[in-house]
Write an enzyme that holds these catalytic residues in place. Structure first.
Site, PDB file in Angstrom:
ATOM      1  N   SER A 263       0.869  -1.175  -0.006  1.00 47.73           N
ATOM      2  CA  SER A 263      -0.143   0.151  -0.100  1.00 47.73           C
ATOM      3  C   SER A 263       0.790   1.147   0.008  1.00 47.73           C
ATOM      4  O   SER A 263       2.024   1.147   0.464  1.00 47.73           O
ATOM      5  CB  SER A 263      -0.791  -0.016   1.207  1.00 47.73           C
ATOM      6  OG  SER A 263      -0.199   0.313   2.356  1.00 47.73           O
ATOM      7  N   LYS A 264       0.201   2.314  -0.421  1.00 49.48           N
ATOM      8  CA  LYS A 264       0.773   3.525  -0.580  1.00 49.48           C
ATOM      9  C   LYS A 264       1.317   4.146   0.660  1.00 49.48           C
ATOM     10  O   LYS A 264       2.368   4.724   1.046  1.00 49.48           O
ATOM     11  CB  LYS A 264       0.032   4.354  -1.124  1.00 49.48           C
ATOM     12  CG  LYS A 264       0.251   6.146  -1.140  1.00 49.48           C
ATOM     13  CD  LYS A 264       0.536   6.470  -2.620  1.00 49.48           C
ATOM     14  CE  LYS A 264       1.473   7.679  -2.731  1.00 49.48           C
ATOM     15  NZ  LYS A 264       2.660   7.643  -3.135  1.00 49.48           N
ATOM     16  N   ARG A 265       0.833   3.640   1.722  1.00 52.67           N
ATOM     17  CA  ARG A 265       1.040   4.129   3.339  1.00 52.67           C
ATOM     18  C   ARG A 265       2.277   3.677   3.542  1.00 52.67           C
ATOM     19  O   ARG A 265       3.029   4.066   4.381  1.00 52.67           O
ATOM     20  CB  ARG A 265       0.078   3.339   4.219  1.00 52.67           C
ATOM     21  CG  ARG A 265      -0.669   4.191   5.231  1.00 52.67           C
ATOM     22  CD  ARG A 265      -1.652   3.527   5.993  1.00 52.67           C
ATOM     23  NE  ARG A 265      -2.292   2.099   5.406  1.00 52.67           N
ATOM     24  CZ  ARG A 265      -1.773   1.215   6.146  1.00 52.67           C
ATOM     25  NH1 ARG A 265      -1.055   1.316   7.158  1.00 52.67           N
ATOM     26  NH2 ARG A 265      -1.945  -0.063   5.774  1.00 52.67           N
ATOM     27  N   GLY A 267       4.867   3.008   1.316  1.00 54.17           N
ATOM     28  CA  GLY A 267       6.005   3.495   0.669  1.00 54.17           C
ATOM     29  C   GLY A 267       5.397   3.542  -0.630  1.00 54.17           C
ATOM     30  O   GLY A 267       4.459   3.824  -0.933  1.00 54.17           O
TER      31      GLY A 267
END
Ligand code: GLU
Length: 489
Positions: A263-265, A267
């Site tokens: 997930s974007k969270r 990286g």
């Protein structure tokens, strides 16, 4: 190379955002199989969800694939910056194929494999709530399947909004072999009657990709495992339309280090971010190939051609693959070292020039580049690493004085003098790394100094920094005049 049957594969992203690293891996595997068998790799744009399409993302997808070296043989591509299509089986953009989907959907209705559904979103919501309360899996209850032919005709004539649904064969067990997961079995009655055509006249992914994979003559569908549970619907559709289904391979998920879904969270997931950060496409491709596939040998460094040779779906794992950036950095380091000096210099020069325009006409640029090729990871770091050549600031006392190396405020001037007198004795014509090293070693002995004392002082005075390439290398690259100037200043 193994003799394999020619395979046409495709990458079929939806343009709903920039291309993610997981998408690039899917595209890569499809590309490798096509190239391995001397087949074709297609790019199809699946834009049937118009509300979610984001302008600019088709260009991003094409540019990212092209940066990775995944050349498109057929489908959507860019010519002089504009979106265009190549190939005989197009159009390759789903929104341009609506008539074809409608024709096939009508045929499914005529043959009894699909039916119109007039249920409103409110009714469907209500139905799901009741099912959930009764702890049943949410599934369409087939209310509209009970409508008489006349009722259906009347509703359609009255212009009532409706969708078309697939009539799943409830009595059937659907069996199939996935190239990665092996044999699979699905019970028809547990599978929802999928919407095939939406009320806006657009098909859903389920119908559109089946029609397209058939007409684009795709042999192998490679896609993420989130589609595995929909596979029985797709197989039923192929059969209902009288077509042979392609082979399927569902790729394992990409995971964060803590094994949650990538997930974007945690990286960057946008592939283009890695290009911007200065990763080499070779490193990226090598890294992505190993996310879920292993060669069965100790080899870890693979060029794209080596991957084409070595890749096979039977060595792709079922379990999720951890996206480990340390591994990416390690591979990047390996690929940086593999570049020839001139290639390396060419790649870093734009980043250095951005900060120091003087790097543009620097005849000695390669010599400077050589000093950092062994140590750097990301291309833009070169600017900072070479900054002391172009913008010199003498070291602060904090940097210059270093008790551990034996450089103190009491002896620093003496050390400076030793450096100046020994190096100035060296003729400009004889100024090379070997001779610089020799005069300094002699001076060290004569003055009974420790190596660190002299070298730390020299390096700090020449670069102004606590971290830099080695003292001899820097002095050699700066040349006699500049070295003495910095030592005296
Ligand atoms: N448009 C689908 C997606 O982006 C493609 C899945 C497939 O490759 O069939 O997930």
């Amino acid at each position: 190379m193994r003799m394999l049957r020619i395979m046409r594969t495709r990458f079929a992203p939806s343009p709903t955002g920039v291309l993610h690293v997981g998408g690039v891996r899917t595209a890569l595997y499809a590309y490798l199989l096509a190239k391995q068998t001397k087949g074709q790799f297609l790019l199809r744009i699946e834009d049937t969800d118009q509300a979610r399409s984001v302008p600019g993302t088709v260009e991003n997808i094409i540019n990212t694939l092209s940066w990775c070296g995944l050349t498109i043989d057929e489908g959507v591509t860019l010519r002089d910056g504009s979106i265009t299509e190549i190939g005989k089986l197009g159009p390759y953009t789903q929104s341009k194929r609506l008539d074809l989907y409608k024709k096939n959907a009508d045929q499914l209705v005529a043959s009894g494999h699909a039916y119109p559904c007039f249920c409103t979103p409110e009714r469907l919501d209500e139905m799901r709530k009741i099912q959930q309360a009764a702890k049943q899996a949410p599934m369409y209850d087939r209310q509209c399947l009970k409508l008489s032919k006349e009722d259906v005709a009347q509703k359609i004539a009255a212009g009532e909004k409706h969708v078309l649904r697939l009539k799943m064969p409830h009595e059937e067990k659907i069996t199939f072999t996935d190239e990665i997961r092996g044999s699979l079995e699905f019970m028809g009655h547990l599978i929802d009657d999928q919407v095939l055509m939406k009320s806006d006249g657009f098909p859903t992914y389920h119908l559109a990709h089946v029609v397209d994979d058939h007409f684009m003559e795709i042999d192998m569908v490679i896609r993420g495992e989130e589609w595995l549970s929909s596979l029985p619907k797709h197989l039923v559709l192929f059969r209902a339309l009288g077509w042979k289904a392609p082979r399927y391979a569902h790729l394992p998920l990409l995971l964060n280090l803590d094994r949650t879904k990538l997930s974007k969270r945690q990286g960057d997931v946008a592939a283009d971010e890695y290009r911007q950060k200065g990763y080499l496409p070779e490193a990226m491709i090598n890294f992505l190939a190993l996310l879920g596939w292993n060669p069965g040998t100790e080899q870890e460094i693979f060029s794209c051609n080596e991957l084409i040779e070595a890749f096979s779906l039977d060595r792709v794992q079922k379990a999720g693959a951890v996206f480990d950036l340390q591994k990416l950095d390690w591979l990047q380091g390996q690929w940086i070292r593999k570049l020839s000096l001139s290639e390396f210099a060419e790649k870093i020069q734009p980043f250095v020039m951005e900060k120091f325009p003087a790097a543009l006409n620097d005849a000695d640029f390669e010599r400077k580049a050589l000093l950092i090729q062994e140590r750097m990871i990301l291309l833009p770091e070169a600017a900072e690493m070479l900054s002391f050549f172009y913008a010199f600031t003498p070291p602060t006392a904090d940097v210059l004085l270093n008790a551990k190396q034996g450089v103190t405020k009491d002896n620093v001037n003496m050390l400076k003098e030793v450096l100046v007198s020994s190096l100035s004795s060296l003729d400009a014509k004889k100024w090379n790394q070997e001779s610089v090293e020799k005069v300094l070693m002699d001076a060290l002995e004569k003055n009974d100094l420790k190596k660190g004392q002299l070298l730390w002082t020299l390096r700090a005075l020449l670069t102004g920094k606590a971290f830099s390439p080695g003292a001899f290398e820097v002095a050699t690259a700066l040349g006699r005049e500049e070295t003495l100037k910095r030592l005296i200043s």
